[in-house]
Design a protein around this motif. Structure first.
Motif, mmCIF file in Angstrom:
data_model
loop_
_atom_site.group_PDB
_atom_site.id
_atom_site.type_symbol
_atom_site.label_atom_id
_atom_site.label_comp_id
_atom_site.label_asym_id
_atom_site.label_seq_id
_atom_site.Cartn_x
_atom_site.Cartn_y
_atom_site.Cartn_z
ATOM 1 N N GLU A 69 0.822 -1.203 0.000
ATOM 2 C CA GLU A 69 0.000 0.000 0.000
ATOM 3 C C GLU A 69 0.864 1.264 0.000
ATOM 4 O O GLU A 69 0.573 2.226 -0.719
ATOM 5 C CB GLU A 69 -0.931 0.003 1.213
ATOM 6 N N SER B 153 3.900 1.568 -1.124
ATOM 7 C CA SER B 153 4.535 1.655 -2.443
ATOM 8 C C SER B 153 3.574 2.247 -3.465
ATOM 9 O O SER B 153 3.962 3.061 -4.305
ATOM 10 C CB SER B 153 5.009 0.277 -2.898
ATOM 11 N N GLY B 154 2.315 1.846 -3.385
ATOM 12 C CA GLY B 154 1.297 2.391 -4.284
ATOM 13 C C GLY B 154 1.102 3.880 -4.082
ATOM 14 O O GLY B 154 0.950 4.640 -5.047
ATOM 15 N N ILE B 155 1.120 4.317 -2.829
ATOM 16 C CA ILE B 155 0.965 5.742 -2.530
ATOM 17 C C ILE B 155 2.139 6.527 -3.099
ATOM 18 O O ILE B 155 1.966 7.579 -3.721
ATOM 19 C CB ILE B 155 0.829 5.957 -1.013
ATOM 20 N N THR C 21 4.074 5.706 -5.583
ATOM 21 C CA THR C 21 3.986 5.681 -7.045
ATOM 22 C C THR C 21 3.009 6.750 -7.530
ATOM 23 O O THR C 21 3.275 7.459 -8.504
ATOM 24 C CB THR C 21 3.542 4.290 -7.530
ATOM 25 N N TRP C 22 1.897 6.890 -6.837
ATOM 26 C CA TRP C 22 0.909 7.902 -7.202
ATOM 27 C C TRP C 22 1.496 9.303 -7.025
ATOM 28 O O TRP C 22 1.278 10.186 -7.861
ATOM 29 C CB TRP C 22 -0.336 7.711 -6.335
ATOM 30 N N ILE C 23 2.258 9.526 -5.953
ATOM 31 C CA ILE C 23 2.887 10.834 -5.737
ATOM 32 C C ILE C 23 3.904 11.122 -6.837
ATOM 33 O O ILE C 23 4.024 12.260 -7.303
ATOM 34 C CB ILE C 23 3.524 10.894 -4.329
ATOM 35 N N GLU C 24 4.645 10.112 -7.283
ATOM 36 C CA GLU C 24 5.584 10.296 -8.385
ATOM 37 C C GLU C 24 4.850 10.721 -9.651
ATOM 38 O O GLU C 24 5.340 11.544 -10.420
ATOM 39 C CB GLU C 24 6.386 9.023 -8.628
ATOM 40 N N GLN C 25 3.662 10.176 -9.871
ATOM 41 C CA GLN C 25 2.864 10.572 -11.033
ATOM 42 C C GLN C 25 2.439 12.034 -10.918
ATOM 43 O O GLN C 25 2.417 12.763 -11.918
ATOM 44 C CB GLN C 25 1.626 9.688 -11.173
ATOM 45 N N LEU C 26 2.096 12.474 -9.706
ATOM 46 C CA LEU C 26 1.708 13.875 -9.517
ATOM 47 C C LEU C 26 2.878 14.814 -9.792
ATOM 48 O O LEU C 26 2.684 15.928 -10.275
ATOM 49 C CB LEU C 26 1.203 14.104 -8.090
ATOM 50 N N ASN C 27 4.096 14.379 -9.487
ATOM 51 C CA ASN C 27 5.269 15.213 -9.730
ATOM 52 C C ASN C 27 5.528 15.431 -11.216
ATOM 53 O O ASN C 27 6.238 16.357 -11.593
ATOM 54 C CB ASN C 27 6.511 14.602 -9.073
#
Length: 105
Positions: free
Chosen positions: A30, A32-34, A36-42
């Motif tokens: 979980e 790691s998923g969070i 990954t999502w933050i990296e997408q926002l960056n």
């Protein structure tokens, strides 16, 4: 970014949380998923975007900031026990206020 079970255990220890070993792999997944999502926002281009304090562009009406006595001193003092007396503004003799018994000795 991937978080492993050892990192979850370290985070739990630093946060002083008791996380059972059986739950650590799921928690690692979980987290790691969070991340990954933050990296997408960056990756989102935010150049030229003004910061927002609110999503609605509403400004509140302003009023003049004036100190007043409220204009109802006589009505307020009419509720006072013991017959407080209302005096006109500027008259600082007896009255125009509540008197209460002393509560601290």
């Amino acid at each position: 970014m991937s978080i492993d079970v050892d990192t979850v255990a370290k985070i739990a220890r630093l946060a002083r949380l008791k996380v059972p070993e059986a739950e650590q792999p799921q928690l690692a997944k979980e987290l790691s998923g969070i991340l990954t999502w933050i990296e997408q926002l960056n990756e989102v281009n935010t150049q030229g975007v003004e910061p927002l304090a609110s999503v609605s562009d509403v400004t509140l009406p302003m009023r003049e900031d004036v100190v007043t006595d409220g204009g109802i001193a006589a009505k307020v003092l009419a509720n006072a026990p013991g017959g407080a007396v209302y005096l006109e503004p500027g008259d600082h003799s007896v009255g125009g206020f509540f008197t209460v018994p002393k509560v601290v000795e």
